[in-house]
Design a protein around this motif. Structure first.
Motif, PDB file in Angstrom:
ATOM      1  N   LEU A  26       0.835  -1.201   0.000  1.00 16.49           N
ATOM      2  CA  LEU A  26       0.000   0.000   0.000  1.00 16.49           C
ATOM      3  C   LEU A  26       0.869   1.250   0.000  1.00 16.49           C
ATOM      4  CD1 LEU A  26      -2.625  -1.089   2.675  1.00 16.49           C
ATOM      5  CD2 LEU A  26      -2.919  -1.035   0.181  1.00 16.49           C
ATOM      6  N   PRO A  27       0.339   2.382  -0.497  1.00 19.92           N
ATOM      7  CA  PRO A  27       1.091   3.644  -0.420  1.00 19.92           C
ATOM      8  C   PRO A  27       1.482   3.948   1.021  1.00 19.92           C
ATOM      9  CG  PRO A  27      -0.827   3.902  -1.828  1.00 19.92           C
ATOM     10  CD  PRO A  27      -0.951   2.543  -1.172  1.00 19.92           C
ATOM     11  N   GLY A  28       2.730   4.352   1.198  1.00 17.57           N
ATOM     12  CA  GLY A  28       3.239   4.671   2.526  1.00 17.57           C
ATOM     13  C   GLY A  28       3.789   3.476   3.277  1.00 17.57           C
ATOM     14  N   ASP A  29       3.642   2.270   2.713  1.00 16.75           N
ATOM     15  CA  ASP A  29       4.139   1.039   3.325  1.00 16.75           C
ATOM     16  C   ASP A  29       5.249   0.450   2.464  1.00 16.75           C
ATOM     17  OD1 ASP A  29       2.866   0.586   5.705  1.00 16.75           O
ATOM     18  OD2 ASP A  29       1.284  -0.671   4.866  1.00 16.75           O
ATOM     19  N   GLY A  30       6.111  -0.334   3.071  1.00 13.67           N
ATOM     20  CA  GLY A  30       7.105  -1.087   2.313  1.00 13.67           C
ATOM     21  C   GLY A  30       8.157  -0.216   1.650  1.00 13.67           C
ATOM     22  N   MET A  31       8.529  -0.627   0.440  1.00 12.15           N
ATOM     23  CA  MET A  31       9.621   0.008  -0.282  1.00 12.15           C
ATOM     24  C   MET A  31       9.124   0.618  -1.587  1.00 12.15           C
ATOM     25  SD  MET A  31      12.213  -0.619   1.682  1.00 12.15           S
ATOM     26  CE  MET A  31      13.721  -0.452   0.750  1.00 12.15           C
ATOM     27  N   VAL A  32       9.940   1.519  -2.111  1.00 13.73           N
ATOM     28  CA  VAL A  32       9.717   2.090  -3.436  1.00 13.73           C
ATOM     29  C   VAL A  32      11.088   2.187  -4.105  1.00 13.73           C
ATOM     30  CG1 VAL A  32       9.856   4.510  -2.685  1.00 13.73           C
ATOM     31  CG2 VAL A  32       8.533   3.929  -4.703  1.00 13.73           C
ATOM     32  N   LEU A  33      11.124   1.952  -5.408  1.00 16.12           N
ATOM     33  CA  LEU A  33      12.380   2.039  -6.152  1.00 16.12           C
ATOM     34  C   LEU A  33      12.381   3.339  -6.942  1.00 16.12           C
ATOM     35  CD1 LEU A  33      15.053   0.669  -7.063  1.00 16.12           C
ATOM     36  CD2 LEU A  33      13.752  -0.231  -9.016  1.00 16.12           C
ATOM     37  N   PRO A  34      13.263   4.296  -6.582  1.00 16.39           N
ATOM     38  CA  PRO A  34      13.352   5.541  -7.347  1.00 16.39           C
ATOM     39  C   PRO A  34      14.368   5.387  -8.485  1.00 16.39           C
ATOM     40  CG  PRO A  34      14.677   5.713  -5.353  1.00 16.39           C
ATOM     41  CD  PRO A  34      14.056   4.332  -5.357  1.00 16.39           C
ATOM     42  N   ILE A  35      13.938   5.775  -9.691  1.00 13.15           N
ATOM     43  CA  ILE A  35      14.834   5.752 -10.848  1.00 13.15           C
ATOM     44  C   ILE A  35      14.748   7.126 -11.508  1.00 13.15           C
ATOM     45  CG2 ILE A  35      15.348   4.702 -13.085  1.00 13.15           C
ATOM     46  CD1 ILE A  35      14.021   2.139 -12.109  1.00 13.15           C
ATOM     47  N   TRP A  36      15.872   7.831 -11.588  1.00 17.05           N
ATOM     48  CA  TRP A  36      15.887   9.149 -12.191  1.00 17.05           C
ATOM     49  C   TRP A  36      15.758   8.999 -13.705  1.00 17.05           C
ATOM     50  CZ3 TRP A  36      17.227   8.278  -7.411  1.00 17.05           C
ATOM     51  CH2 TRP A  36      17.020   9.284  -6.466  1.00 17.05           C
ATOM     52  N   VAL A  37      14.859   9.808 -14.285  1.00 21.33           N
ATOM     53  CA  VAL A  37      14.590   9.750 -15.724  1.00 21.33           C
ATOM     54  C   VAL A  37      14.548  11.163 -16.286  1.00 21.33           C
ATOM     55  CG1 VAL A  37      13.276   7.583 -15.511  1.00 21.33           C
ATOM     56  CG2 VAL A  37      12.059   9.766 -15.443  1.00 21.33           C
ATOM     57  N   GLY A  38      14.631  11.268 -17.592  1.00 15.28           N
ATOM     58  CA  GLY A  38      14.547  12.564 -18.249  1.00 15.28           C
ATOM     59  C   GLY A  38      13.125  13.091 -18.269  1.00 15.28           C
ATOM     60  N   GLN A  39      12.990  14.384 -18.571  1.00 10.59           N
ATOM     61  CA  GLN A  39      11.673  15.028 -18.583  1.00 10.59           C
ATOM     62  C   GLN A  39      10.752  14.410 -19.629  1.00 10.59           C
ATOM     63  OE1 GLN A  39      11.666  19.259 -19.288  1.00 10.59           O
ATOM     64  NE2 GLN A  39       9.443  19.338 -19.410  1.00 10.59           N
ATOM     65  N   LEU A  40      11.259  14.155 -20.833  1.00  7.35           N
ATOM     66  CA  LEU A  40      10.409  13.598 -21.881  1.00  7.35           C
ATOM     67  C   LEU A  40       9.929  12.193 -21.528  1.00  7.35           C
ATOM     68  CD1 LEU A  40      12.224  14.866 -25.096  1.00  7.35           C
ATOM     69  CD2 LEU A  40      10.196  15.803 -23.970  1.00  7.35           C
TER      70      LEU A  40
END
Length: 162
Positions: A26-40
């Motif tokens: 659920l949102p706010g629980d566990g983990m999230v993987l952030p990956i930086w991407v370009g604007q387009l």
């Protein structure tokens, strides 16, 4: 593990960050993987997730059209590894009895998967190495969605020209 697009955010320096979250959390629980991407790429992913109309096909829409025209389909995408801070992904395409896997940037793989309705996966080792605790709140998600809708109202086709 199978994931979903939890959102696209801006970091403190204004860079776009794709957020992938396990589908069973659920949102706010566990983990999230952030990956930086370009604007387009961020825009292309958000257009697909929100099913927003665009005046002309974006590059990922064209790719899906080509894949469909050739009688193939995207069956799966996976963020397979991280090497020196660079994420790598693979797209699995099938056509009849033939399956092929092609190398891709995660942003392109996710943009295609969201359009094709294909599953998005992240290797356990990648989530273990680069995942962060999910601290997103509902108000954060609502603000991000409002910002994206405002962007769609103001965007012009010329904004996508190189």
């Amino acid at each position: 593990m199978q994931v979903r697009v939890a959102g696209v955010a801006l970091d403190a320096s204004g860079q776009h960050v794709l957020l992938l979250k396990p589908i069973d959390q659920l949102p706010g629980d566990g983990m999230v993987l952030p990956i930086w991407v370009g604007q387009l790429e961020a825009t292309s992913i958000l257009v697909a997730v929100e099913q927003a109309p665009v005046p002309r096909p974006l590059a990922h829409d064209l790719m899906i059209s080509i894949i469909d025209t050739l009688g193939a389909e995207i069956t799966r995408v996976e963020v397979t590894r991280i090497d020196d801070g660079t994420f790598y992904a693979e797209i699995t395409l099938t056509a009849g009895d033939r399956a092929v896997t092609v190398d891709a940037r995660p942003s392109d793989a996710v943009a295609l998967a969201t359009r094709a309705g294909a599953g998005i996966w992240v290797a356990e080792a990648v989530m273990a190495e680069a995942g962060v605790p999910d601290v997103l709140t509902e108000s954060d998600a609502s603000e991000s969605l409002d910002e994206f809708k405002k962007f769609l109202d103001d965007v012009e086709p010329e904004d996508f020209e190189a």
